[in-house]
Design a protein around this motif. Structure first.
Motif, PDB file in Angstrom:
ATOM      1  N   ALA A   1      -1.255 -60.628   5.568  1.00 37.68           N
ATOM      2  CA  ALA A   1      -2.704 -60.745   5.426  1.00 37.68           C
ATOM      3  C   ALA A   1      -3.368 -60.971   6.777  1.00 37.68           C
ATOM      4  CB  ALA A   1      -3.044 -61.885   4.474  1.00 37.68           C
ATOM      5  N   ARG A   2      -2.748 -61.819   7.623  1.00 37.73           N
ATOM      6  CA  ARG A   2      -3.308 -62.047   8.957  1.00 37.73           C
ATOM      7  C   ARG A   2      -3.309 -60.754   9.764  1.00 37.73           C
ATOM      8  NH1 ARG A   2      -0.454 -66.983   8.521  1.00 37.73           N
ATOM      9  NH2 ARG A   2       1.341 -66.098   9.612  1.00 37.73           N
ATOM     10  N   TYR A   3      -2.228 -59.986   9.604  1.00 38.25           N
ATOM     11  CA  TYR A   3      -2.149 -58.688  10.263  1.00 38.25           C
ATOM     12  C   TYR A   3      -3.295 -57.789   9.807  1.00 38.25           C
ATOM     13  CZ  TYR A   3       1.812 -57.421  13.235  1.00 38.25           C
ATOM     14  OH  TYR A   3       2.640 -57.227  14.289  1.00 38.25           O
ATOM     15  N   TYR A   4      -3.467 -57.715   8.496  1.00 39.04           N
ATOM     16  CA  TYR A   4      -4.515 -56.851   7.937  1.00 39.04           C
ATOM     17  C   TYR A   4      -5.886 -57.250   8.480  1.00 39.04           C
ATOM     18  CZ  TYR A   4      -8.273 -55.533   4.864  1.00 39.04           C
ATOM     19  OH  TYR A   4      -9.475 -55.097   4.404  1.00 39.04           O
ATOM     20  N   ASN A   5      -6.215 -58.545   8.397  1.00 34.28           N
ATOM     21  CA  ASN A   5      -7.534 -59.000   8.804  1.00 34.28           C
ATOM     22  C   ASN A   5      -7.789 -58.734  10.288  1.00 34.28           C
ATOM     23  OD1 ASN A   5      -8.195 -59.920   6.243  1.00 34.28           O
ATOM     24  ND2 ASN A   5      -7.260 -61.913   6.598  1.00 34.28           N
ATOM     25  N   GLU A   6      -6.777 -58.966  11.105  1.00 37.34           N
ATOM     26  CA  GLU A   6      -6.924 -58.775  12.556  1.00 37.34           C
ATOM     27  C   GLU A   6      -7.229 -57.317  12.894  1.00 37.34           C
ATOM     28  OE1 GLU A   6      -4.195 -59.018  16.622  1.00 37.34           O
ATOM     29  OE2 GLU A   6      -3.491 -59.978  14.773  1.00 37.34           O
ATOM     30  N   PHE A   7      -6.448 -56.406  12.348  1.00 32.00           N
ATOM     31  CA  PHE A   7      -6.616 -55.002  12.708  1.00 32.00           C
ATOM     32  C   PHE A   7      -7.768 -54.342  11.959  1.00 32.00           C
ATOM     33  CE2 PHE A   7      -2.046 -55.834  13.646  1.00 32.00           C
ATOM     34  CZ  PHE A   7      -2.220 -55.875  15.014  1.00 32.00           C
ATOM     35  N   ALA A   8      -8.080 -54.853  10.777  1.00 33.53           N
ATOM     36  CA  ALA A   8      -9.250 -54.355  10.054  1.00 33.53           C
ATOM     37  C   ALA A   8     -10.509 -54.594  10.887  1.00 33.53           C
ATOM     38  CB  ALA A   8      -9.366 -55.038   8.693  1.00 33.53           C
ATOM     39  N   MET A   9     -10.601 -55.766  11.509  1.00 39.82           N
ATOM     40  CA  MET A   9     -11.776 -56.082  12.322  1.00 39.82           C
ATOM     41  C   MET A   9     -11.864 -55.184  13.557  1.00 39.82           C
ATOM     42  SD  MET A   9     -12.012 -60.228  12.115  1.00 39.82           S
ATOM     43  CE  MET A   9     -12.274 -61.043  10.519  1.00 39.82           C
ATOM     44  N   ILE A  10     -10.717 -54.873  14.142  1.00 41.36           N
ATOM     45  CA  ILE A  10     -10.716 -53.993  15.323  1.00 41.36           C
ATOM     46  C   ILE A  10     -11.254 -52.611  14.952  1.00 41.36           C
ATOM     47  CG2 ILE A  10      -9.221 -52.756  16.946  1.00 41.36           C
ATOM     48  CD1 ILE A  10      -7.423 -55.240  16.985  1.00 41.36           C
TER      49      ILE A  10
ATOM     50  N   HIS B   1     -15.052 -67.117  -5.974  1.00 43.68           N
ATOM     51  CA  HIS B   1     -16.150 -67.796  -5.296  1.00 43.68           C
ATOM     52  C   HIS B   1     -16.177 -67.356  -3.830  1.00 43.68           C
ATOM     53  CE1 HIS B   1     -16.252 -70.549  -8.775  1.00 43.68           C
ATOM     54  NE2 HIS B   1     -14.931 -70.548  -8.676  1.00 43.68           N
ATOM     55  N   ILE B   2     -17.325 -66.875  -3.373  1.00 46.46           N
ATOM     56  CA  ILE B   2     -17.461 -66.424  -1.982  1.00 46.46           C
ATOM     57  C   ILE B   2     -18.625 -67.171  -1.347  1.00 46.46           C
ATOM     58  CG2 ILE B   2     -17.773 -64.449  -0.454  1.00 46.46           C
ATOM     59  CD1 ILE B   2     -16.993 -62.653  -2.796  1.00 46.46           C
ATOM     60  N   ASN B   3     -18.332 -67.937  -0.292  1.00 49.51           N
ATOM     61  CA  ASN B   3     -19.430 -68.616   0.409  1.00 49.51           C
ATOM     62  C   ASN B   3     -19.512 -68.258   1.884  1.00 49.51           C
ATOM     63  OD1 ASN B   3     -17.246 -70.083   1.346  1.00 49.51           O
ATOM     64  ND2 ASN B   3     -17.655 -71.849   0.023  1.00 49.51           N
ATOM     65  N   SER B   4     -18.653 -67.329   2.324  1.00 49.50           N
ATOM     66  CA  SER B   4     -18.764 -66.764   3.667  1.00 49.50           C
ATOM     67  C   SER B   4     -17.898 -65.513   3.703  1.00 49.50           C
ATOM     68  CB  SER B   4     -18.315 -67.766   4.728  1.00 49.50           C
ATOM     69  OG  SER B   4     -16.905 -67.815   4.807  1.00 49.50           O
ATOM     70  N   PRO B   5     -18.116 -64.621   4.675  1.00 49.05           N
ATOM     71  CA  PRO B   5     -17.309 -63.393   4.732  1.00 49.05           C
ATOM     72  C   PRO B   5     -15.813 -63.655   4.846  1.00 49.05           C
ATOM     73  CG  PRO B   5     -19.191 -63.249   6.215  1.00 49.05           C
ATOM     74  CD  PRO B   5     -19.143 -64.658   5.732  1.00 49.05           C
ATOM     75  N   SER B   6     -15.452 -64.762   5.492  1.00 53.78           N
ATOM     76  CA  SER B   6     -14.031 -65.029   5.742  1.00 53.78           C
ATOM     77  C   SER B   6     -13.419 -66.034   4.765  1.00 53.78           C
ATOM     78  CB  SER B   6     -13.843 -65.559   7.175  1.00 53.78           C
ATOM     79  OG  SER B   6     -14.589 -66.755   7.356  1.00 53.78           O
ATOM     80  N   ARG B   7     -14.155 -66.396   3.729  1.00 53.23           N
ATOM     81  CA  ARG B   7     -13.645 -67.394   2.788  1.00 53.23           C
ATOM     82  C   ARG B   7     -13.929 -66.953   1.355  1.00 53.23           C
ATOM     83  NH1 ARG B   7     -11.948 -72.689   2.872  1.00 53.23           N
ATOM     84  NH2 ARG B   7     -12.378 -73.924   0.997  1.00 53.23           N
ATOM     85  N   ILE B   8     -12.887 -66.542   0.655  1.00 54.13           N
ATOM     86  CA  ILE B   8     -12.976 -66.188  -0.760  1.00 54.13           C
ATOM     87  C   ILE B   8     -11.984 -67.071  -1.506  1.00 54.13           C
ATOM     88  CG2 ILE B   8     -12.669 -64.371  -2.487  1.00 54.13           C
ATOM     89  CD1 ILE B   8     -13.294 -62.322  -0.328  1.00 54.13           C
ATOM     90  N   VAL B   9     -12.477 -67.808  -2.489  1.00 53.84           N
ATOM     91  CA  VAL B   9     -11.637 -68.718  -3.265  1.00 53.84           C
ATOM     92  C   VAL B   9     -11.408 -68.104  -4.642  1.00 53.84           C
ATOM     93  CG1 VAL B   9     -11.399 -71.037  -4.227  1.00 53.84           C
ATOM     94  CG2 VAL B   9     -12.534 -70.712  -2.022  1.00 53.84           C
ATOM     95  N   LEU B  10     -10.137 -68.048  -5.043  1.00 51.66           N
ATOM     96  CA  LEU B  10      -9.757 -67.466  -6.327  1.00 51.66           C
ATOM     97  C   LEU B  10      -9.228 -68.556  -7.248  1.00 51.66           C
ATOM     98  CD1 LEU B  10      -7.693 -64.460  -4.918  1.00 51.66           C
ATOM     99  CD2 LEU B  10     -10.145 -64.496  -5.448  1.00 51.66           C
TER     100      LEU B  10
ATOM    101  N   ASP C   1      -6.202 -63.775   0.416  1.00 50.04           N
ATOM    102  CA  ASP C   1      -5.668 -63.198   1.647  1.00 50.04           C
ATOM    103  C   ASP C   1      -6.608 -62.159   2.238  1.00 50.04           C
ATOM    104  OD1 ASP C   1      -3.349 -64.727   1.647  1.00 50.04           O
ATOM    105  OD2 ASP C   1      -2.305 -63.343   0.335  1.00 50.04           O
ATOM    106  N   ARG C   2      -7.261 -61.393   1.361  1.00 54.77           N
ATOM    107  CA  ARG C   2      -8.195 -60.361   1.837  1.00 54.77           C
ATOM    108  C   ARG C   2      -9.591 -60.952   1.944  1.00 54.77           C
ATOM    109  NH1 ARG C   2      -6.206 -55.063   1.277  1.00 54.77           N
ATOM    110  NH2 ARG C   2      -4.248 -54.924   0.159  1.00 54.77           N
ATOM    111  N   THR C   3     -10.274 -60.664   3.027  1.00 54.70           N
ATOM    112  CA  THR C   3     -11.645 -61.150   3.218  1.00 54.70           C
ATOM    113  C   THR C   3     -12.503 -60.010   3.767  1.00 54.70           C
ATOM    114  OG1 THR C   3     -11.093 -61.935   5.450  1.00 54.70           O
ATOM    115  CG2 THR C   3     -10.891 -63.532   3.642  1.00 54.70           C
ATOM    116  N   PHE C   4     -13.786 -60.284   3.946  1.00 57.22           N
ATOM    117  CA  PHE C   4     -14.696 -59.296   4.534  1.00 57.22           C
ATOM    118  C   PHE C   4     -14.583 -59.343   6.054  1.00 57.22           C
ATOM    119  CE2 PHE C   4     -16.511 -60.010   0.370  1.00 57.22           C
ATOM    120  CZ  PHE C   4     -16.956 -58.753  -0.013  1.00 57.22           C
ATOM    121  N   THR C   5     -14.794 -58.204   6.698  1.00 55.31           N
ATOM    122  CA  THR C   5     -14.698 -58.171   8.159  1.00 55.31           C
ATOM    123  C   THR C   5     -15.931 -58.779   8.818  1.00 55.31           C
ATOM    124  OG1 THR C   5     -15.536 -55.897   8.145  1.00 55.31           O
ATOM    125  CG2 THR C   5     -13.142 -56.189   8.240  1.00 55.31           C
ATOM    126  N   ASN C   6     -17.090 -58.722   8.161  1.00 55.05           N
ATOM    127  CA  ASN C   6     -18.268 -59.408   8.696  1.00 55.05           C
ATOM    128  C   ASN C   6     -19.321 -59.593   7.602  1.00 55.05           C
ATOM    129  OD1 ASN C   6     -20.123 -57.127   8.621  1.00 55.05           O
ATOM    130  ND2 ASN C   6     -19.081 -56.330  10.428  1.00 55.05           N
TER     131      ASN C   6
END
Length: 204
Positions: free
Chosen positions: A8-17, A96-105, A115-120
């Motif tokens: 997931a960290r890999y995905y988020n890092e390269f998704a943002m790039i 529950h979503i309260n920021s692009p990088s924080r989704i609570v299930l 593990d998956r979040t929004f890029t911005n």
């Protein structure tokens, strides 16, 4: 973050790039607010994402699944982003979503970080508008919204400036599996005597 595994960290890092490269040539305000997007528009954006990926491919390891990453980014650009995955997961009852990088299930009463979040924030805002557009609340929806979909899913959306920085979204999916009296006794929710009494009441 302990809730995020290595993949997931890999995905988020390269998704943002890749998404930063995409946004160098594409204004988020030009992306469709309607959902689902027009097929021709979706194809054009897919091609732009492929070009963005190619522009930064030297920064992305070869073991990253290119097609999966592009599909996830396309979901953000024209769809509901990571919500596409979590809405279809029957084990998830609340989102529950309260920021692009924080989704609570919520699964079986347990809260976990997705593990998956929004890029911005732009794509979280677009996802909020698209959720509302399904119910005909596109263009200029109210800042506070509560809509219920045909399957019983309840969606609450709070838009800026009432929500600070980015939309706040709560999604409550209808319960599809209900526990019986025996299971309630096993979990300690009822005593055996209470369960027997309730069963007698129903029989009567």
């Amino acid at each position: 973050n302990p809730g995020h595994d290595e993949q997931a960290r890999y995905y988020n890092e390269f998704a943002m790039i890749v998404m930063e490269s995409f946004l160098d040539h594409f204004d988020p305000r030009e992306l469709p607010e309607a959902y689902p997007a027009d097929p021709e528009v979706k194809d054009n954006i897919r091609q732009a994402l492929v070009q963005a990926y190619d522009n930064v491919s030297s920064e992305i390891p070869q073991n990253v699944n290119r097609d999966a990453l592009l599909e996830a980014l396309l979901n953000e650009a024209v769809g509901l982003g990571p919500l596409e995955y979590y809405l279809d997961d029957e084990s998830i009852t609340d989102i529950h979503i309260n920021s692009p990088s924080r989704i609570v299930l919520e699964r079986q009463g347990q809260l976990t970080l997705a593990d998956r979040t929004f890029t911005n924030a732009d794509f979280l805002y677009l996802a909020a508008l698209r959720l509302l557009s399904i119910q005909g609340l596109g263009a200029h929806p109210p800042l506070l919204n509560e809509v219920r979909f045909s399957d019983g899913t309840l969606v609450q959306v709070i838009l800026p400036p009432v929500a600070v920085g980015a939309p706040v979204i709560t999604i409550r999916k209808p319960r599809r599996h209900f526990i019986n009296l025996s299971q309630m006794v096993e979990r300690g929710s009822l005593s055996p005597a209470m369960a027997s009494f309730l069963q007698l009441c129903v029989d009567a």
